[in-house]
Design an enzyme around this catalytic site. Structure first.
Site, mmCIF file in Angstrom:
data_model
loop_
_atom_site.group_PDB
_atom_site.id
_atom_site.type_symbol
_atom_site.label_atom_id
_atom_site.label_comp_id
_atom_site.label_asym_id
_atom_site.label_seq_id
_atom_site.Cartn_x
_atom_site.Cartn_y
_atom_site.Cartn_z
ATOM 1 N N GLY A 1 -72.082 -30.200 -90.234
ATOM 2 C CA GLY A 1 -72.059 -30.921 -91.499
ATOM 3 C C GLY A 1 -72.913 -32.174 -91.559
ATOM 4 O O GLY A 1 -74.038 -32.210 -91.043
ATOM 5 N N ILE A 2 -72.347 -33.204 -92.183
ATOM 6 C CA ILE A 2 -73.077 -34.453 -92.395
ATOM 7 C C ILE A 2 -73.471 -35.088 -91.062
ATOM 8 O O ILE A 2 -74.566 -35.627 -90.918
ATOM 9 C CB ILE A 2 -72.182 -35.462 -93.148
ATOM 10 C CG1 ILE A 2 -71.727 -34.884 -94.479
ATOM 11 C CG2 ILE A 2 -72.922 -36.757 -93.389
ATOM 12 C CD1 ILE A 2 -70.777 -35.801 -95.220
ATOM 13 N N GLY A 3 -72.561 -35.014 -90.086
ATOM 14 C CA GLY A 3 -72.830 -35.633 -88.791
ATOM 15 C C GLY A 3 -74.048 -35.026 -88.124
ATOM 16 O O GLY A 3 -74.890 -35.732 -87.561
ATOM 17 N N SER B 1 -64.393 -42.424 -98.008
ATOM 18 C CA SER B 1 -64.453 -41.515 -99.138
ATOM 19 C C SER B 1 -63.937 -42.185 -100.400
ATOM 20 O O SER B 1 -63.137 -43.116 -100.345
ATOM 21 C CB SER B 1 -63.605 -40.284 -98.859
ATOM 22 O OG SER B 1 -63.477 -39.531 -100.037
ATOM 23 N N TYR C 1 -54.835 -37.928 -96.087
ATOM 24 C CA TYR C 1 -56.276 -38.092 -95.977
ATOM 25 C C TYR C 1 -56.731 -39.356 -96.711
ATOM 26 O O TYR C 1 -57.478 -40.177 -96.175
ATOM 27 C CB TYR C 1 -56.982 -36.855 -96.549
ATOM 28 C CG TYR C 1 -58.479 -36.973 -96.588
ATOM 29 C CD1 TYR C 1 -59.220 -36.899 -95.415
ATOM 30 C CD2 TYR C 1 -59.152 -37.152 -97.793
ATOM 31 C CE1 TYR C 1 -60.596 -37.011 -95.447
ATOM 32 C CE2 TYR C 1 -60.528 -37.260 -97.833
ATOM 33 C CZ TYR C 1 -61.247 -37.192 -96.652
ATOM 34 O OH TYR C 1 -62.618 -37.306 -96.691
ATOM 35 N N GLY D 1 -68.492 -36.459 -84.296
ATOM 36 C CA GLY D 1 -68.400 -35.245 -85.102
ATOM 37 C C GLY D 1 -69.762 -34.734 -85.535
ATOM 38 O O GLY D 1 -69.918 -34.204 -86.631
ATOM 39 N N ALA D 2 -70.746 -34.881 -84.657
ATOM 40 C CA ALA D 2 -72.114 -34.540 -85.047
ATOM 41 C C ALA D 2 -72.448 -33.081 -84.792
ATOM 42 O O ALA D 2 -73.605 -32.709 -84.863
ATOM 43 C CB ALA D 2 -73.107 -35.445 -84.323
ATOM 44 N N ASN D 3 -71.452 -32.255 -84.501
ATOM 45 C CA ASN D 3 -71.790 -30.856 -84.237
ATOM 46 C C ASN D 3 -71.760 -29.984 -85.483
ATOM 47 O O ASN D 3 -71.968 -28.786 -85.414
ATOM 48 C CB ASN D 3 -70.905 -30.270 -83.121
ATOM 49 C CG ASN D 3 -69.446 -30.318 -83.489
ATOM 50 O OD1 ASN D 3 -69.103 -30.977 -84.470
ATOM 51 N ND2 ASN D 3 -68.617 -29.637 -82.751
#
Ligand SMILES: *[C@@H]1O[C@H](CO)[C@@H](O)[C@H](O)[C@H]1NC(C)=O
Ligand SMILES: *[C@@H]1O[C@H](CO)[C@@H](O)[C@H](O)[C@H]1NC(C)=O
Ligand SMILES: *[C@@H]1O[C@H](CO)[C@@H](O)[C@H](O)[C@H]1NC(C)=O
Length: 314
Positions: A48-50, A173, A198, A44-46
């Site tokens: 935000g945090i990633g 989280s 979640y 998920g590095a595309n």
């Protein structure tokens, strides 16, 4: 329904409190570790945090794999990181964590292509989506946030062991405090609340980190889970309610770059190995709920997950 919303509101206030402290003594990864010759995968590095995590790893000289669903978007981010860091070794590979076929293909290609894997950051996640299922029929939160990463970690584990010392970092989280593992209804078919789903999946992340750390003792591979903070990211894309709250509390909310600090801390800090299995927040070890510390639940969830994914238990 109202009750759940109110509970969630209270919970958000509760998670906002540490942000005030955070403003005063900001959690920043101060490690000077450089990563030439190291290989990292960030899911998920595309965005935000990633994305921020991938950028910093590239900045420090690692070859970074951006593993994401939207390859086109990933390529744009890779270009951006290459330009900013001067590191050309930022690669994009397709990975859809909501489809075990895609996970297996990603892993197979990666293993064929790379000799090493030193850092695996299980960062991708979905939050509060309406009830839906993955390609394999798992409820989306538990399917992507937990089972998808479980399979990915499993498939890459030998490579991590061969590359030891290596690290696995799981973005969980604070929301795990509201989570429960309902073994009789893991897929939320009897009762479903997007918010709670979640939380459950994030509890699963912590349980897995602890169980994995236990199983990996002595292998040179260490595992950490963390709470990144309340971060402004695309994670809330599925809920207009959450987007509203995010706007309301914008002053408590970390930027993705601030949100990446604890991931980086866990991936980079020297001498952290003896804290394998722990949960971190603001670059410190932090407490987890009683559920998250329960070894019986952790072991059972491990076995159930193997079963669901059709992988051998050991
Ligand atoms: C991360 O979480 C996933 C899903 O819960 C789990 O399968 C994996 O073992 C965890 N890895 C670590 C290092 O905690
Ligand atoms: C872990 O090791 C560091 C030094 O390497 C030490 O300062 C710290 O106290 C150790 N922590 C635990 C929990 O053993
Ligand atoms: C762990 O969870 C199980 C099942 O919910 C419970 O029976 C047991 O008492 C818990 N153990 C601890 C140490 O909390």
């Amino acid at each position: 329904m109202i009750g759940v919303l109110l509970l969630f509101l209270l919970f958000l206030l509760y998670i906002a409190a540490p942000q005030i402290r955070q403003m005063l003594s900001s959690g920043v990864c101060t490690s000077t570790t450089q990563l030439p010759g190291k290989v990292a995968v960030v899911t998920g590095a595309n965005s935000g945090i990633g994305k921020e995590t991938a950028k910093e790893l590239a900045q420090r000289g690692a070859r970074v794999y951006i593993a994401c669903r939207d390859v086109q978007k990933g390529e744009l981010v890779a270009k951006e990181i290459q330009t900013m860091t001067g590191n050309q070794e930022v690669l994009v590979r397709k990975l859809d964590l909501a489809d075990t076929k895609s996970i297996r293909t990603f892993a197979k290609d990666f293993l064929a292509e790379e000799k090493h894997l030193h850092i695996l950051i299980n960062n991708a996640g979905v939050m509060m989506c309406p009830y839906s299922k993955t390609a394999d029929g798992f409820e989306m939160h538990i399917g992507v946030n937990h089972l998808g990463h479980f399979l990915l970690t499993h498939l890459l584990l030998e490579k991590l062991k061969e590359s030891a010392p290596s690290r696995i970092v799981n973005v969980s989280s604070l929301a795990h405090h509201l989570g429960r593992i309902h073994f009789h209804d893991l897929q939320g078919q009897k009762f479903y609340s997007a918010g709670l789903a979640y939380c459950h999946s994030k509890l699963a992340n912590i349980l897995f980190t602890r169980e994995l750390a236990r199983r990996l003792k002595g292998s040179g591979v260490t595992a950490y889970s963390l709470h990144p903070g309340t971060v402004n990211s695309e994670l809330v894309r599925h809920s207009s309610f959450m987007r509203c709250l995010w706007r309301l509390f914008f002053f408590f909310i970390k930027t993705p770059q601030q949100g990446a600090q604890t991931s980086l801390y866990c991936a980079l800090t020297e001498g952290l190995e003896n804290l394998s299995g722990n949960h971190f927040s603001d670059c410190h070890v932090t407490w987890v709920s009683a559920q998250a510390r329960n070894e019986t639940i952790a072991r059972r969830l491990w076995d159930v997950s193997c079963d669901l994914l059709g992988i051998p238990m050991d």
